[in-house]
Design a protein around this motif. Structure first.
Motif, PDB file in Angstrom:
ATOM      1  N   ILE A 177       0.856  -1.188   0.000  1.00 51.20           N
ATOM      2  CA  ILE A 177       0.000   0.000   0.000  1.00 51.20           C
ATOM      3  C   ILE A 177       0.890   1.234   0.000  1.00 51.20           C
ATOM      4  CG2 ILE A 177      -1.758   1.316   1.262  1.00 51.20           C
ATOM      5  CD1 ILE A 177      -2.576  -1.415   2.556  1.00 51.20           C
ATOM      6  N   ILE A 178       0.602   2.153  -0.917  1.00 55.60           N
ATOM      7  CA  ILE A 178       1.327   3.420  -0.977  1.00 55.60           C
ATOM      8  C   ILE A 178       0.359   4.550  -0.667  1.00 55.60           C
ATOM      9  CG2 ILE A 178       2.540   5.060  -2.470  1.00 55.60           C
ATOM     10  CD1 ILE A 178       3.648   2.734  -4.024  1.00 55.60           C
ATOM     11  N   ILE A 179       0.656   5.334   0.364  1.00 63.31           N
ATOM     12  CA  ILE A 179      -0.110   6.535   0.656  1.00 63.31           C
ATOM     13  C   ILE A 179       0.545   7.657  -0.141  1.00 63.31           C
ATOM     14  CG2 ILE A 179      -1.040   8.050   2.436  1.00 63.31           C
ATOM     15  CD1 ILE A 179      -1.926   5.108   2.628  1.00 63.31           C
ATOM     16  N   ASN A 180      -0.111   8.074  -1.192  1.00 64.67           N
ATOM     17  CA  ASN A 180       0.516   8.920  -2.211  1.00 64.67           C
ATOM     18  C   ASN A 180       0.337  10.412  -1.912  1.00 64.67           C
ATOM     19  OD1 ASN A 180       1.847   9.525  -4.631  1.00 64.67           O
ATOM     20  ND2 ASN A 180      -0.089   9.619  -5.750  1.00 64.67           N
ATOM     21  N   THR A 181       0.930  10.861  -0.815  1.00 63.49           N
ATOM     22  CA  THR A 181       0.854  12.283  -0.481  1.00 63.49           C
ATOM     23  C   THR A 181       2.214  12.965  -0.573  1.00 63.49           C
ATOM     24  OG1 THR A 181       1.060  11.693   1.858  1.00 63.49           O
ATOM     25  CG2 THR A 181      -1.164  12.047   1.005  1.00 63.49           C
ATOM     26  N   ASN A 182       3.270  12.168  -0.710  1.00 63.95           N
ATOM     27  CA  ASN A 182       4.621  12.712  -0.789  1.00 63.95           C
ATOM     28  C   ASN A 182       5.329  12.063  -1.976  1.00 63.95           C
ATOM     29  OD1 ASN A 182       7.611  12.674  -0.314  1.00 63.95           O
ATOM     30  ND2 ASN A 182       7.021  13.940   1.444  1.00 63.95           N
ATOM     31  N   VAL A 183       5.632  12.858  -2.982  1.00 61.35           N
ATOM     32  CA  VAL A 183       6.191  12.333  -4.238  1.00 61.35           C
ATOM     33  C   VAL A 183       7.509  11.598  -4.008  1.00 61.35           C
ATOM     34  CG1 VAL A 183       7.180  12.982  -6.459  1.00 61.35           C
ATOM     35  CG2 VAL A 183       5.033  14.007  -5.713  1.00 61.35           C
ATOM     36  N   LEU A 184       8.394  12.173  -3.209  1.00 64.62           N
ATOM     37  CA  LEU A 184       9.700  11.539  -2.980  1.00 64.62           C
ATOM     38  C   LEU A 184       9.538  10.214  -2.256  1.00 64.62           C
ATOM     39  CD1 LEU A 184      11.938  14.598  -2.000  1.00 64.62           C
ATOM     40  CD2 LEU A 184      11.896  13.347  -4.174  1.00 64.62           C
ATOM     41  N   HIS A 185       8.654  10.176  -1.262  1.00 65.47           N
ATOM     42  CA  HIS A 185       8.407   8.930  -0.522  1.00 65.47           C
ATOM     43  C   HIS A 185       7.856   7.865  -1.467  1.00 65.47           C
ATOM     44  CE1 HIS A 185       7.249   6.216   2.678  1.00 65.47           C
ATOM     45  NE2 HIS A 185       6.005   6.231   2.246  1.00 65.47           N
ATOM     46  N   THR A 186       6.893   8.258  -2.305  1.00 70.99           N
ATOM     47  CA  THR A 186       6.300   7.311  -3.251  1.00 70.99           C
ATOM     48  C   THR A 186       7.349   6.774  -4.219  1.00 70.99           C
ATOM     49  OG1 THR A 186       4.126   8.371  -3.115  1.00 70.99           O
ATOM     50  CG2 THR A 186       4.555   7.037  -5.061  1.00 70.99           C
ATOM     51  N   ARG A 187       8.198   7.655  -4.735  1.00 71.30           N
ATOM     52  CA  ARG A 187       9.236   7.220  -5.671  1.00 71.30           C
ATOM     53  C   ARG A 187      10.212   6.254  -5.022  1.00 71.30           C
ATOM     54  NH1 ARG A 187      10.705  12.836  -8.931  1.00 71.30           N
ATOM     55  NH2 ARG A 187       9.044  12.643 -10.497  1.00 71.30           N
ATOM     56  N   ASN A 188      10.574   6.489  -3.776  1.00 71.35           N
ATOM     57  CA  ASN A 188      11.491   5.581  -3.078  1.00 71.35           C
ATOM     58  C   ASN A 188      10.894   4.190  -2.936  1.00 71.35           C
ATOM     59  OD1 ASN A 188      13.589   7.390  -2.747  1.00 71.35           O
ATOM     60  ND2 ASN A 188      12.810   8.187  -0.811  1.00 71.35           N
ATOM     61  N   ILE A 189       9.608   4.133  -2.593  1.00 68.66           N
ATOM     62  CA  ILE A 189       8.938   2.833  -2.484  1.00 68.66           C
ATOM     63  C   ILE A 189       8.925   2.135  -3.846  1.00 68.66           C
ATOM     64  CG2 ILE A 189       6.740   1.673  -2.036  1.00 68.66           C
ATOM     65  CD1 ILE A 189       6.154   3.834   0.046  1.00 68.66           C
ATOM     66  N   LEU A 190       8.628   2.889  -4.884  1.00 70.00           N
ATOM     67  CA  LEU A 190       8.539   2.305  -6.222  1.00 70.00           C
ATOM     68  C   LEU A 190       9.889   1.821  -6.730  1.00 70.00           C
ATOM     69  CD1 LEU A 190       6.023   4.794  -7.873  1.00 70.00           C
ATOM     70  CD2 LEU A 190       5.571   2.473  -7.078  1.00 70.00           C
ATOM     71  N   LYS A 191      10.946   2.514  -6.384  1.00 67.28           N
ATOM     72  CA  LYS A 191      12.290   2.053  -6.763  1.00 67.28           C
ATOM     73  C   LYS A 191      12.583   0.699  -6.128  1.00 67.28           C
ATOM     74  CE  LYS A 191      14.583   6.486  -7.614  1.00 67.28           C
ATOM     75  NZ  LYS A 191      15.586   7.475  -7.113  1.00 67.28           N
ATOM     76  N   GLN A 192      12.220   0.537  -4.853  1.00 63.82           N
ATOM     77  CA  GLN A 192      12.432  -0.740  -4.183  1.00 63.82           C
ATOM     78  C   GLN A 192      11.581  -1.842  -4.813  1.00 63.82           C
ATOM     79  OE1 GLN A 192      14.811  -1.392  -1.867  1.00 63.82           O
ATOM     80  NE2 GLN A 192      15.416   0.714  -2.374  1.00 63.82           N
ATOM     81  N   LEU A 193      10.354  -1.503  -5.160  1.00 62.96           N
ATOM     82  CA  LEU A 193       9.465  -2.476  -5.793  1.00 62.96           C
ATOM     83  C   LEU A 193      10.009  -2.884  -7.156  1.00 62.96           C
ATOM     84  CD1 LEU A 193       6.649  -3.828  -5.302  1.00 62.96           C
ATOM     85  CD2 LEU A 193       5.684  -2.028  -6.725  1.00 62.96           C
TER      86      LEU A 193
END
Length: 203
Positions: A177-193
């Motif tokens: 689950i990604i809480i998409n309120t912070n672009v940098l946080h979301t991108r970091n999660i997606l890089k790991q995925l």
């Protein structure tokens, strides 16, 4: 066989941002919203003639303008009448799913991302999924984004949001689950995925 991530989330939650970013890494993105739109334009999809004929038979001239589907008229009808929405879904969903299955056979990307807004517990897309990725955003933000993006009033925006699965229903299906309120946080999660799914191909 490639890994498949099924990406879902409420309307205006940021699914396109997520899928576009994964596409810049290694993913081959299949967006069911894009397929749905192309089905309603003559000659834009291999199954558009079937879809347009069925929509005409079901809804008549009312949703057509100069021979093309008037998406605004169709949207107003289906979000004011649940039976009409089900009729449209019965036309569109089998064609979209068939198109997705065919697109999965293409040799593109290191893994596949299938973007599916209307994912529910009985969805056939779950049979394709190795992982389900859910994107969430605060409903007030979602509402404002939707009203601005589609130039619609709050009442219609709420009807559209409420017609979809709830956050809890989507969470029940999720692996991530990604809480998409912070672009940098979301991108970091997606890089790991992305790293996880790229490496998984070589194990």
């Amino acid at each position: 066989m490639k890994n498949n991530i099924v990406l879902t989330g409420g309307i205006a939650s940021g699914k396109t941002f997520v899928s576009d970013y994964l596409a810049t890494l290694n993913a081959f993105v299949i967006d069911t919203d894009v397929i749905a739109r192309s089905l309603l334009v003559l000659d834009q999809h291999r199954y558009s003639d079937i879809a347009l004929k069925s929509v005409y038979e079901c809804f008549g001239d009312e949703v057509f303008n100069d021979g093309a589907v008037d998406r605004k008229k169709l949207r107003n009808i289906i979000f004011s009448n649940s039976d009409a929405r089900k009729q449209l879904e019965n036309i569109m969903h089998p064609l979209i799913f068939k198109s997705v299955q065919e697109d999965l056979q293409k040799d593109c990307g290191l893994y596949n991302v299938i973007s599916v807004p209307l994912l529910r517990f009985n969805s056939p897309y779950l049979s394709l999924a190795h992982k389900v990725l859910v994107v969430e955003v605060d409903q007030n933000i979602q509402l404002q984004r939707l009203m601005l993006r589609d130039n619609i009033d709050k009442q219609l925006a709420m009807r559209i949001i409420e017609s979809q699965a709830s956050n809890q229903e989507r969470r029940n299906l999720a692996n991530t689950i990604i809480i998409n309120t912070n672009v940098l946080h979301t991108r970091n999660i997606l890089k790991q995925l992305d790293k996880q799914y790229s490496l998984a191909l070589f194990k």
